[in-house]
Each structure stands twice: as C-alpha cells, then as structure tokens.
Design a protein around this motif. Structure first.
Motif, PDB file in Angstrom:
ATOM      1  N   GLN A  13       6.126  13.718 -38.313  1.00 24.56           N
ATOM      2  CA  GLN A  13       6.287  13.245 -35.783  1.00 24.56           C
ATOM      3  C   GLN A  13       5.520  13.714 -35.207  1.00 24.56           C
ATOM      4  O   GLN A  13       6.070  12.463 -34.139  1.00 24.56           O
ATOM      5  N   MET A  14       4.703  14.501 -35.518  1.00 24.49           N
ATOM      6  CA  MET A  14       3.515  14.786 -34.568  1.00 24.49           C
ATOM      7  C   MET A  14       2.628  13.950 -34.433  1.00 24.49           C
ATOM      8  O   MET A  14       2.231  13.259 -32.734  1.00 24.49           O
ATOM      9  N   ARG A  15       2.398  13.526 -35.508  1.00 25.02           N
ATOM     10  CA  ARG A  15       1.252  11.725 -35.677  1.00 25.02           C
ATOM     11  C   ARG A  15       2.218  10.479 -35.457  1.00 25.02           C
ATOM     12  O   ARG A  15       1.999  10.073 -34.334  1.00 25.02           O
ATOM     13  N   ASP A  16       3.356  10.208 -35.118  1.00 21.32           N
ATOM     14  CA  ASP A  16       4.134   9.407 -34.742  1.00 21.32           C
ATOM     15  C   ASP A  16       4.211   9.052 -33.120  1.00 21.32           C
ATOM     16  O   ASP A  16       4.377   8.100 -33.026  1.00 21.32           O
ATOM     17  N   PHE A  17       4.564  10.408 -32.902  1.00 15.11           N
ATOM     18  CA  PHE A  17       4.404  10.602 -31.164  1.00 15.11           C
ATOM     19  C   PHE A  17       3.729  10.240 -30.213  1.00 15.11           C
ATOM     20  O   PHE A  17       3.231   9.675 -28.951  1.00 15.11           O
ATOM     21  N   ALA A  18       2.379  10.999 -30.912  1.00 18.02           N
ATOM     22  CA  ALA A  18       1.305  10.029 -30.460  1.00 18.02           C
ATOM     23  C   ALA A  18       0.682   9.053 -30.818  1.00 18.02           C
ATOM     24  O   ALA A  18       0.052   8.505 -29.784  1.00 18.02           O
ATOM     25  N   GLU A  19       1.318   8.365 -31.511  1.00 13.78           N
ATOM     26  CA  GLU A  19       0.866   7.457 -32.224  1.00 13.78           C
ATOM     27  C   GLU A  19       1.101   6.057 -30.906  1.00 13.78           C
ATOM     28  O   GLU A  19       0.752   5.311 -30.328  1.00 13.78           O
ATOM     29  N   LYS A  20       2.385   6.743 -30.496  1.00  9.97           N
ATOM     30  CA  LYS A  20       3.339   6.036 -29.934  1.00  9.97           C
ATOM     31  C   LYS A  20       3.506   6.283 -28.422  1.00  9.97           C
ATOM     32  O   LYS A  20       3.299   5.199 -27.582  1.00  9.97           O
ATOM     33  N   SER A  21       2.279   7.452 -28.260  1.00  7.64           N
ATOM     34  CA  SER A  21       2.036   7.236 -26.764  1.00  7.64           C
ATOM     35  C   SER A  21       0.827   6.655 -26.131  1.00  7.64           C
ATOM     36  O   SER A  21       0.602   5.877 -25.136  1.00  7.64           O
ATOM     37  N   VAL A  22       0.124   6.845 -27.054  1.00  5.61           N
ATOM     38  CA  VAL A  22      -0.773   5.480 -27.370  1.00  5.61           C
ATOM     39  C   VAL A  22      -0.514   4.704 -27.884  1.00  5.61           C
ATOM     40  O   VAL A  22      -1.248   4.142 -26.005  1.00  5.61           O
ATOM     41  N   ASP A  23       0.383   3.582 -27.708  1.00  5.49           N
ATOM     42  CA  ASP A  23       1.030   2.341 -27.953  1.00  5.49           C
ATOM     43  C   ASP A  23       1.581   2.217 -26.489  1.00  5.49           C
ATOM     44  O   ASP A  23       1.467   1.307 -25.684  1.00  5.49           O
ATOM     45  N   GLN A  24       2.357   3.590 -26.119  1.00  5.24           N
ATOM     46  CA  GLN A  24       2.614   3.364 -24.390  1.00  5.24           C
ATOM     47  C   GLN A  24       2.161   3.285 -23.780  1.00  5.24           C
ATOM     48  O   GLN A  24       1.800   2.219 -22.260  1.00  5.24           O
ATOM     49  N   ALA A  25       0.726   4.103 -23.780  1.00  2.00           N
ATOM     50  CA  ALA A  25      -0.278   3.951 -22.670  1.00  2.00           C
ATOM     51  C   ALA A  25      -1.209   2.407 -22.396  1.00  2.00           C
ATOM     52  O   ALA A  25      -1.156   2.288 -21.569  1.00  2.00           O
ATOM     53  N   ARG A  26      -1.123   1.722 -23.852  1.00  2.00           N
ATOM     54  CA  ARG A  26      -2.287   1.108 -23.796  1.00  2.00           C
ATOM     55  C   ARG A  26      -0.686  -0.188 -23.542  1.00  2.00           C
ATOM     56  O   ARG A  26      -1.818  -1.379 -22.835  1.00  2.00           O
ATOM     57  N   LYS A  27       0.486  -0.381 -23.575  1.00  2.00           N
ATOM     58  CA  LYS A  27       0.740  -1.149 -22.978  1.00  2.00           C
ATOM     59  C   LYS A  27       1.110  -1.181 -21.152  1.00  2.00           C
ATOM     60  O   LYS A  27       0.945  -2.245 -21.092  1.00  2.00           O
ATOM     61  N   ALA A  28       1.321   0.076 -20.693  1.00  2.00           N
ATOM     62  CA  ALA A  28       1.307   0.258 -19.694  1.00  2.00           C
ATOM     63  C   ALA A  28      -0.291  -0.579 -18.932  1.00  2.00           C
ATOM     64  O   ALA A  28       0.042  -0.923 -17.122  1.00  2.00           O
ATOM     65  N   PHE A  29      -1.479   0.388 -19.370  1.00  2.00           N
ATOM     66  CA  PHE A  29      -2.835  -0.235 -19.418  1.00  2.00           C
ATOM     67  C   PHE A  29      -2.462  -2.187 -18.966  1.00  2.00           C
ATOM     68  O   PHE A  29      -2.982  -2.134 -18.200  1.00  2.00           O
ATOM     69  N   ASP A  30      -2.589  -2.556 -20.171  1.00  3.20           N
ATOM     70  CA  ASP A  30      -2.074  -3.970 -20.169  1.00  3.20           C
ATOM     71  C   ASP A  30      -1.453  -4.843 -19.294  1.00  3.20           C
ATOM     72  O   ASP A  30      -1.582  -5.198 -18.644  1.00  3.20           O
ATOM     73  N   ASP A  31       0.255  -4.257 -18.735  1.00  6.84           N
ATOM     74  CA  ASP A  31       0.949  -4.900 -17.845  1.00  6.84           C
ATOM     75  C   ASP A  31       0.004  -4.394 -16.964  1.00  6.84           C
ATOM     76  O   ASP A  31       0.351  -5.241 -15.934  1.00  6.84           O
ATOM     77  N   PHE A  32      -0.421  -3.305 -16.442  1.00  7.17           N
ATOM     78  CA  PHE A  32      -1.252  -2.973 -15.126  1.00  7.17           C
ATOM     79  C   PHE A  32      -1.955  -3.890 -14.399  1.00  7.17           C
ATOM     80  O   PHE A  32      -2.629  -4.751 -13.779  1.00  7.17           O
ATOM     81  N   MET A  33      -2.920  -4.296 -15.908  1.00  3.90           N
ATOM     82  CA  MET A  33      -4.472  -5.154 -15.682  1.00  3.90           C
ATOM     83  C   MET A  33      -3.630  -6.940 -15.593  1.00  3.90           C
ATOM     84  O   MET A  33      -4.400  -7.571 -15.059  1.00  3.90           O
ATOM     85  N   GLY A  34      -2.824  -6.934 -16.186  1.00  2.00           N
ATOM     86  CA  GLY A  34      -2.231  -7.847 -15.937  1.00  2.00           C
ATOM     87  C   GLY A  34      -1.667  -8.802 -14.603  1.00  2.00           C
ATOM     88  O   GLY A  34      -1.634  -9.344 -13.754  1.00  2.00           O
ATOM     89  N   ALA A  35      -1.502  -7.333 -14.019  1.00  2.00           N
ATOM     90  CA  ALA A  35      -0.457  -7.527 -12.590  1.00  2.00           C
ATOM     91  C   ALA A  35      -1.800  -7.551 -12.094  1.00  2.00           C
ATOM     92  O   ALA A  35      -1.731  -8.848 -10.844  1.00  2.00           O
ATOM     93  N   THR A  36      -2.934  -7.141 -11.726  1.00  2.00           N
ATOM     94  CA  THR A  36      -3.834  -7.016 -11.010  1.00  2.00           C
ATOM     95  C   THR A  36      -4.999  -8.640 -11.215  1.00  2.00           C
ATOM     96  O   THR A  36      -4.733  -8.808 -10.502  1.00  2.00           O
TER      97      THR A  36
END
Length: 128
Positions: A13-36
């Motif tokens: 569960q902890m591994r899944d949570f960490a993986e989802k957090s990294v994926d969400q952070a990556r998506k947020a960064f990609d969205d930010f870079m796209g907007a930039t």
C-alpha cells in the motif's frame, strides 16, 4: 547478530501510494510546463505581430519622409523660377496647403496602421 531476522519491507500500500504520488507530481509538472510553453508561444506570437506592425509603420514613415523631401525640392525648383514676390507667395501658399493635406492623410494612415498592429497582436495572443 542473527541473520535470521527478515529485512524491513515496504508494504504494498505504501509503495502504491508513493508511486501514485510521483505520477501525480509528474503530471502536475508536465501540465505546468505545457502551460509555460503556451504562454511563451503567445508572447512570441504577440511580439512577432507587434514587430510586423512596427516594420509597416517604419516603412510608411520612411516613405512619407521621402515624399516630403521630394515636395520640398520641387517647391525650391518652382520658387527659383518665380518671376516676382506675388508668384513666390502663391507658390509658398500652395506648397503649405499640399503639405498640410499630406500630413493629415499620413496621420490617418499612421493611426490605422497602429490600430491594426495592436489588433493583430491581440489576435495572435488569443489564438493560443
């Protein structure tokens, strides 16, 4: 020390949570870079439109300057040929009238060019 003890394991569960957090952070960064990138592109398009408008205004200004210099030389040539003061005064009056008409038309054209440049820049910004 005994080697019989099992090592520390990260729960799934902890591994899944960490993986989802990294994926969400990556998506947020990609969205930010796209907007930039989009914002930078908008600024570049707007700048290009403004530069094109400025180039048009500069060309008009140069053309107008040439027209005024040409008119001044023609006036000087006519003035030299004048036979008396009355002819000189008439020539000067005609020259000034033509110059004022020309300046009025040029001012309208400058205004139209500036308005078009601003509108083109606004359109370029809105396209993105």
């Amino acid at each position: 020390m005994s080697t019989d003890k099992p090592g520390f394991e990260i729960p799934d569960q902890m591994r899944d949570f960490a993986e989802k957090s990294v994926d969400q952070a990556r998506k947020a960064f990609d969205d930010f870079m796209g907007a930039t990138h989009k914002a930078v592109s908008n600024v570049e398009d707007s700048a290009n439109a403004v530069q094109a408008g400025a180039a048009d205004v500069n060309k008009k200004a140069l053309s107008y300057a040439e027209e005024h210099v040409d008119a001044a030389f023609k006036f000087a040539q006519e003035l030299v040929k004048a036979e008396n003061v009355e002819d000189m005064m008439k020539l000067q009056q005609d020259y000034l009238r033509r110059q004022m008409e020309s300046l009025g038309e040029q001012a309208r054209e400058f205004s139209n060019s500036a308005t078009k440049a601003v509108q083109d820049a606004a359109k370029a910004t809105q396209k993105k």
